[in-house]
Design an enzyme around this catalytic site. Structure first.
Site, PDB file in Angstrom:
ATOM      1  N   LYS A 180     -25.378 -52.964 -23.716  1.00  0.00           N
ATOM      2  CA  LYS A 180     -26.530 -52.823 -24.624  1.00  0.00           C
ATOM      3  C   LYS A 180     -27.674 -52.095 -23.939  1.00  0.00           C
ATOM      4  O   LYS A 180     -28.268 -51.155 -24.491  1.00  0.00           O
ATOM      5  CB  LYS A 180     -27.026 -54.187 -25.099  1.00  0.00           C
ATOM      6  CG  LYS A 180     -28.410 -54.130 -25.771  1.00  0.00           C
ATOM      7  CD  LYS A 180     -28.933 -55.487 -26.141  1.00  0.00           C
ATOM      8  CE  LYS A 180     -29.558 -56.270 -25.047  1.00  0.00           C
ATOM      9  NZ  LYS A 180     -30.952 -55.931 -24.728  1.00  0.00           N
ATOM     10  N   ASN A 181     -28.001 -52.502 -22.718  1.00  0.00           N
ATOM     11  CA  ASN A 181     -29.186 -51.949 -22.052  1.00  0.00           C
ATOM     12  C   ASN A 181     -28.978 -50.536 -21.533  1.00  0.00           C
ATOM     13  O   ASN A 181     -29.931 -49.890 -21.117  1.00  0.00           O
ATOM     14  CB  ASN A 181     -29.658 -52.907 -20.952  1.00  0.00           C
ATOM     15  CG  ASN A 181     -30.225 -54.168 -21.563  1.00  0.00           C
ATOM     16  OD1 ASN A 181     -30.556 -54.190 -22.761  1.00  0.00           O
ATOM     17  ND2 ASN A 181     -30.340 -55.212 -20.777  1.00  0.00           N
ATOM     18  N   CYS A 186     -42.871 -60.613 -26.227  1.00  0.00           N
ATOM     19  CA  CYS A 186     -41.755 -61.222 -26.957  1.00  0.00           C
ATOM     20  C   CYS A 186     -41.571 -62.634 -26.446  1.00  0.00           C
ATOM     21  O   CYS A 186     -42.354 -63.108 -25.617  1.00  0.00           O
ATOM     22  CB  CYS A 186     -40.486 -60.412 -26.769  1.00  0.00           C
ATOM     23  SG  CYS A 186     -39.800 -60.625 -25.129  1.00  0.00           S
ATOM     24  N   ARG A 227     -44.723 -58.717 -21.424  1.00  0.00           N
ATOM     25  CA  ARG A 227     -44.036 -57.401 -21.351  1.00  0.00           C
ATOM     26  C   ARG A 227     -45.012 -56.222 -21.430  1.00  0.00           C
ATOM     27  O   ARG A 227     -44.909 -55.381 -22.319  1.00  0.00           O
ATOM     28  CB  ARG A 227     -42.974 -57.259 -22.439  1.00  0.00           C
ATOM     29  CG  ARG A 227     -42.089 -58.416 -22.758  1.00  0.00           C
ATOM     30  CD  ARG A 227     -40.960 -58.698 -21.821  1.00  0.00           C
ATOM     31  NE  ARG A 227     -39.957 -57.670 -21.677  1.00  0.00           N
ATOM     32  CZ  ARG A 227     -38.770 -57.627 -22.311  1.00  0.00           C
ATOM     33  NH1 ARG A 227     -38.497 -58.532 -23.212  1.00  0.00           N
ATOM     34  NH2 ARG A 227     -37.892 -56.704 -22.074  1.00  0.00           N
ATOM     35  N   LEU A 269     -47.112 -49.756 -16.226  1.00  0.00           N
ATOM     36  CA  LEU A 269     -46.417 -48.924 -15.227  1.00  0.00           C
ATOM     37  C   LEU A 269     -45.867 -47.643 -15.856  1.00  0.00           C
ATOM     38  O   LEU A 269     -45.876 -46.579 -15.244  1.00  0.00           O
ATOM     39  CB  LEU A 269     -45.287 -49.728 -14.578  1.00  0.00           C
ATOM     40  CG  LEU A 269     -45.713 -50.967 -13.789  1.00  0.00           C
ATOM     41  CD1 LEU A 269     -44.498 -51.762 -13.336  1.00  0.00           C
ATOM     42  CD2 LEU A 269     -46.581 -50.587 -12.589  1.00  0.00           C
ATOM     43  N   ASP A 307     -31.101 -61.903 -16.870  1.00  0.00           N
ATOM     44  CA  ASP A 307     -30.368 -62.031 -18.133  1.00  0.00           C
ATOM     45  C   ASP A 307     -29.207 -63.013 -18.027  1.00  0.00           C
ATOM     46  O   ASP A 307     -28.650 -63.418 -19.046  1.00  0.00           O
ATOM     47  CB  ASP A 307     -29.852 -60.657 -18.585  1.00  0.00           C
ATOM     48  CG  ASP A 307     -30.985 -59.677 -18.849  1.00  0.00           C
ATOM     49  OD1 ASP A 307     -30.724 -58.470 -18.917  1.00  0.00           O
ATOM     50  OD2 ASP A 307     -32.142 -60.130 -18.954  1.00  0.00           O
ATOM     51  N   ARG A 325     -28.336 -59.536 -31.563  1.00  0.00           N
ATOM     52  CA  ARG A 325     -29.026 -58.404 -30.951  1.00  0.00           C
ATOM     53  C   ARG A 325     -28.266 -57.869 -29.744  1.00  0.00           C
ATOM     54  O   ARG A 325     -28.336 -56.704 -29.415  1.00  0.00           O
ATOM     55  CB  ARG A 325     -30.418 -58.820 -30.481  1.00  0.00           C
ATOM     56  CG  ARG A 325     -31.419 -59.100 -31.599  1.00  0.00           C
ATOM     57  CD  ARG A 325     -32.796 -59.254 -31.002  1.00  0.00           C
ATOM     58  NE  ARG A 325     -32.988 -58.223 -29.993  1.00  0.00           N
ATOM     59  CZ  ARG A 325     -33.628 -58.456 -28.829  1.00  0.00           C
ATOM     60  NH1 ARG A 325     -34.098 -59.656 -28.555  1.00  0.00           N
ATOM     61  NH2 ARG A 325     -33.766 -57.497 -27.950  1.00  0.00           N
TER      62      ARG A 325
HETATM   63  C1  EPZ Z   1     -34.998 -54.517 -19.093  1.00  0.00           C
HETATM   64  O1  EPZ Z   1     -36.223 -54.869 -19.730  1.00  0.00           O
HETATM   65  C2  EPZ Z   1     -33.894 -55.114 -19.976  1.00  0.00           C
HETATM   66  N1  EPZ Z   1     -34.016 -54.559 -21.303  1.00  0.00           N
HETATM   67  C3  EPZ Z   1     -34.042 -56.627 -20.032  1.00  0.00           C
HETATM   68  O2  EPZ Z   1     -32.944 -57.161 -20.768  1.00  0.00           O
HETATM   69  C4  EPZ Z   1     -33.959 -57.178 -18.626  1.00  0.00           C
HETATM   70  O3  EPZ Z   1     -34.187 -58.561 -18.650  1.00  0.00           O
HETATM   71  C5  EPZ Z   1     -35.046 -56.506 -17.744  1.00  0.00           C
HETATM   72  O4  EPZ Z   1     -34.905 -55.079 -17.772  1.00  0.00           O
HETATM   73  C6  EPZ Z   1     -34.965 -56.949 -16.295  1.00  0.00           C
HETATM   74  O5  EPZ Z   1     -33.710 -56.727 -15.777  1.00  0.00           O
HETATM   75  C7  EPZ Z   1     -33.521 -53.312 -21.545  1.00  0.00           C
HETATM   76  O6  EPZ Z   1     -33.021 -52.622 -20.688  1.00  0.00           O
HETATM   77  C8  EPZ Z   1     -33.623 -52.831 -22.938  1.00  0.00           C
HETATM   78  P1  EPZ Z   1     -38.846 -54.641 -16.740  1.00  0.00           P
HETATM   79  P2  EPZ Z   1     -37.610 -54.173 -19.273  1.00  0.00           P
HETATM   80  O7  EPZ Z   1     -39.752 -53.550 -17.120  1.00  0.00           O
HETATM   81  O8  EPZ Z   1     -37.349 -52.783 -18.871  1.00  0.00           O
HETATM   82  C9  EPZ Z   1     -43.095 -56.487 -15.791  1.00  0.00           C
HETATM   83  C10 EPZ Z   1     -31.850 -58.583 -22.288  1.00  0.00           C
HETATM   84  O9  EPZ Z   1     -31.749 -59.822 -22.369  1.00  0.00           O
HETATM   85  N2  EPZ Z   1     -43.675 -55.160 -16.143  1.00  0.00           N
HETATM   86  O10 EPZ Z   1     -37.982 -54.465 -15.548  1.00  0.00           O
HETATM   87  O11 EPZ Z   1     -38.586 -54.427 -20.290  1.00  0.00           O
HETATM   88  C11 EPZ Z   1     -42.557 -57.212 -17.028  1.00  0.00           C
HETATM   89  O12 EPZ Z   1     -43.555 -57.851 -17.752  1.00  0.00           O
HETATM   90  C12 EPZ Z   1     -33.198 -57.933 -21.948  1.00  0.00           C
HETATM   91  O13 EPZ Z   1     -30.898 -57.800 -22.465  1.00  0.00           O
HETATM   92  C13 EPZ Z   1     -45.019 -54.950 -15.916  1.00  0.00           C
HETATM   93  O14 EPZ Z   1     -45.719 -55.845 -15.431  1.00  0.00           O
HETATM   94  O15 EPZ Z   1     -37.920 -55.050 -17.976  1.00  0.00           O
HETATM   95  C14 EPZ Z   1     -41.570 -58.180 -16.427  1.00  0.00           C
HETATM   96  O16 EPZ Z   1     -42.201 -59.344 -16.034  1.00  0.00           O
HETATM   97  C15 EPZ Z   1     -34.312 -58.920 -21.872  1.00  0.00           C
HETATM   98  N3  EPZ Z   1     -45.548 -53.744 -16.273  1.00  0.00           N
HETATM   99  C16 EPZ Z   1     -41.033 -57.395 -15.239  1.00  0.00           C
HETATM  100  O17 EPZ Z   1     -41.948 -56.322 -14.980  1.00  0.00           O
HETATM  101  C17 EPZ Z   1     -44.802 -52.743 -16.825  1.00  0.00           C
HETATM  102  O18 EPZ Z   1     -45.326 -51.677 -17.147  1.00  0.00           O
HETATM  103  C18 EPZ Z   1     -39.645 -56.810 -15.473  1.00  0.00           C
HETATM  104  O19 EPZ Z   1     -39.707 -55.984 -16.608  1.00  0.00           O
HETATM  105  C19 EPZ Z   1     -43.424 -52.977 -17.031  1.00  0.00           C
HETATM  106  C20 EPZ Z   1     -42.877 -54.200 -16.688  1.00  0.00           C
END
Ligand code: EPZ
Length: 468
Positions: free
Chosen positions: A44-45, A139, A144, A148, A332, A424
């Protein structure tokens, strides 16, 4: 530019849950042992971000293979269609034609339902020099933020303003191209790495992303972009270098198998003390999960290329887990693994470090008789001999998988509501489990249950340790 008709092929548009479907429940009768083999779907991701990546291709159709039929994929398809992209589903392939992007603004009502849709900001800005994307908002699992992503695009010369909940990004000057830049990410965010890597493929000059996310889906996106002619090095490591090119061409690309779905089935085998096999998988992508399964006494072997077999232990031991960016233990898989540890021998401490609000499944597992205490982002899981079936509610995607797994092992019947979360991210989960011998079925609503749903008078409060 004339408005292009939005054509969503029938099979792409029917994985969307309606309010009727949201009433559906999963009735799981626990205790059945599983056997046989299960096929793992595309990731999915990877699918979501690679669909966004297809926006970078200004020529004809891109074919993306092994795309799972999921509600999130449908949603991303609707967002791309709203931008004027043509999409066609052919079996597990998706034909994406972004040669005529008609819109630089993505509709709020769609983006707000799918966080990953924010990632289109990179390719849109790189292609059009302008992009207006609603802030995706928080969410169930956390705030989220996207700072960055925004900061990286600003470093590449974009003017980015957030106004009335919309991120307005545009490029000044005549050549309307992003500029290569040195970017250091304060946190190895998957989404930010992917957004900036995509944007840099069409930028002028070289971009380096340091402290980049190393997730397999990031590397899969890089391979897709490279197949379109992008110049990317180091994806899958913490430093990625991209040399921009003027344009990208079409490609035919197959995405990787879903490591989270594979991990979920490994746990289905362990929690029911069953021997099952699963493929295709890339075992390296599951190193941290397999290590923890070994730590509790299960055995996971690669008994054929890209095929894993789980041989469960008799009584699983406890173990501690801390979620981390890849190659650490994946957040995850935290909820599914917690379901398993509720039935282990001893106390396990699970620490969620990636998302600030990803322990909401604890209350529902406790309703099934689990003994779990939450202290901030730590959950102390004391193994119990048996879970018992109960009516539970899924709060997010991976929490829903944890409840299905707990239901497979529980005595009696578990009734899970909130299946829109499950749909989803898991393709035909109950069908695949039924084929392995599980006793579960989806019912249109609680009214269709064989035996009436006994909703306990009082909700079970999770004992929260007083902050010390
Ligand atoms: C991706 O989300 C995945 N989603 C998530 O999978 C997964 O849990 C996550 O990476 C971590 O592995 C998709 O790929 C569509 P992050 P993403 O940006 O990219 C903080 C599932 O269950 N952050 O690595 O949104 C953020 O708040 C889903 O399949 C900032 O602070 O994750 C979080 O605490 C859920 N500022 C941490 O980084 C930013 O600008 C990790 O988020 C961006 C992120």
């Amino acid at each position: 530019m004339e408005d292009r008709p939005i054509t969503l092929s029938p099979s792409l548009s029917n994985t969307h849950s309606s309010s009727e479907e949201d009433k559906a429940v999963l009735q799981v009768s626990g205790g059945a042992s599983l056997h046989g083999h299960v096929g793992i779907s595309g990731a999915k991701n990877s699918a979501l971000v690679i669909m966004a990546g297809a926006l970078l291709c200004s020529s004809q159709d891109c074919r993306i293979r092994n795309v799972p039929a999921l509600a999130d994929v449908t949603r991303m398809g609707e967002i791309l269609s709203a931008l004027g992209v043509k999409l066609e589903r052919q079996g597990d392939s998706l034909l994406v034609n972004a040669s005529h992007i008609a819109q630089s603004k993505a509709p709020y009502e769609l983006v707000s339902q799918l966080r990953a849709s924010f990632f289109v900001i990179g390719p849109l800005l790189a292609r059009l020099g302008v992009a207006k994307i609603p802030l995706p908002g928080g969410c169930a699992i956390g705030a989220r933020p996207v700072a960055l992503h925004v900061r990286g695009l600003q470093a590449m010369g974009a003017d980015v303003q957030i106004d009335h909940g919309i991120v307005n990004a545009h490029l000044r000057g005549r050549n309307k191209r992003l500029q290569g830049a040195k970017i250091y990410l304060d946190y190895p965010s998957v989404g930010a790495t992917e957004t900036l890597m995509m944007a840099a493929t069409l930028a002028e000059g070289e971009t380096t992303i340091e402290n980049a996310a190393q997730e397999p889906e990031v590397a899969d996106l890089a391979n897709f972009c490279r197949a379109m002619g992008a110049k990317i090095r180091g994806a899958g490591t913490n430093t990625i270098t991209i040399v921009g090119v003027p344009s990208l061409h079409t490609t035919d690309y197959a995405i990787i198998p879903d490591r989270v779905e594979a991990g979920t089935f490994l746990i289905a085998g362990a929690i029911t003390h069953s021997e099952i096999s699963l493929s295709p998988v890339i075992p390296d992508h599951l190193t941290a999960v397999i290590a923890k399964l070994h730590a509790i006494g299960a055995q996971v072997i690669e008994d054929a290329p890209n095929r894993l077999r789980i041989l469960p232990g008799y009584r699983h031991l406890a173990t501690d887990i801390e979620t981390l960016p890849y190659p650490g233990f994946p957040t995850d898989m935290q909820a599914p693994f917690m379901a398993l540890l509720t039935l282990s021998d001893g106390d396990s401490v699970i620490t969620e470090t990636v998302f600030e609000n990803r322990l909401r499944h604890v209350a529902e597992l406790t309703r099934m008789g689990a003994d779990i205490r939450v202290k901030g982002t730590h959950a102390i899981v004391r193994g119990v001999p048996m879970l018992s079936g109960a009516p539970v509610v899924a709060t997010d995607l991976r929490a829903s998988a944890a409840l299905v797994l707990a239901g497979l092992a529980a005595r009696g019947t578990t009734v899970i509501q909130g299946l829109q979360h499950l749909d989803r991210g898991y393709e035909n989960l109950e069908l695949k489990l039924q084929k392995l011998g599980a006793n579960l079925k989806r019912l249109p609503s609680v009214e269709h249950l064989e035996s009436p749903l006994i909703v306990p008078e009082t909700t079970i409060a999770v004992p929260v340790a007083e902050p010390s």
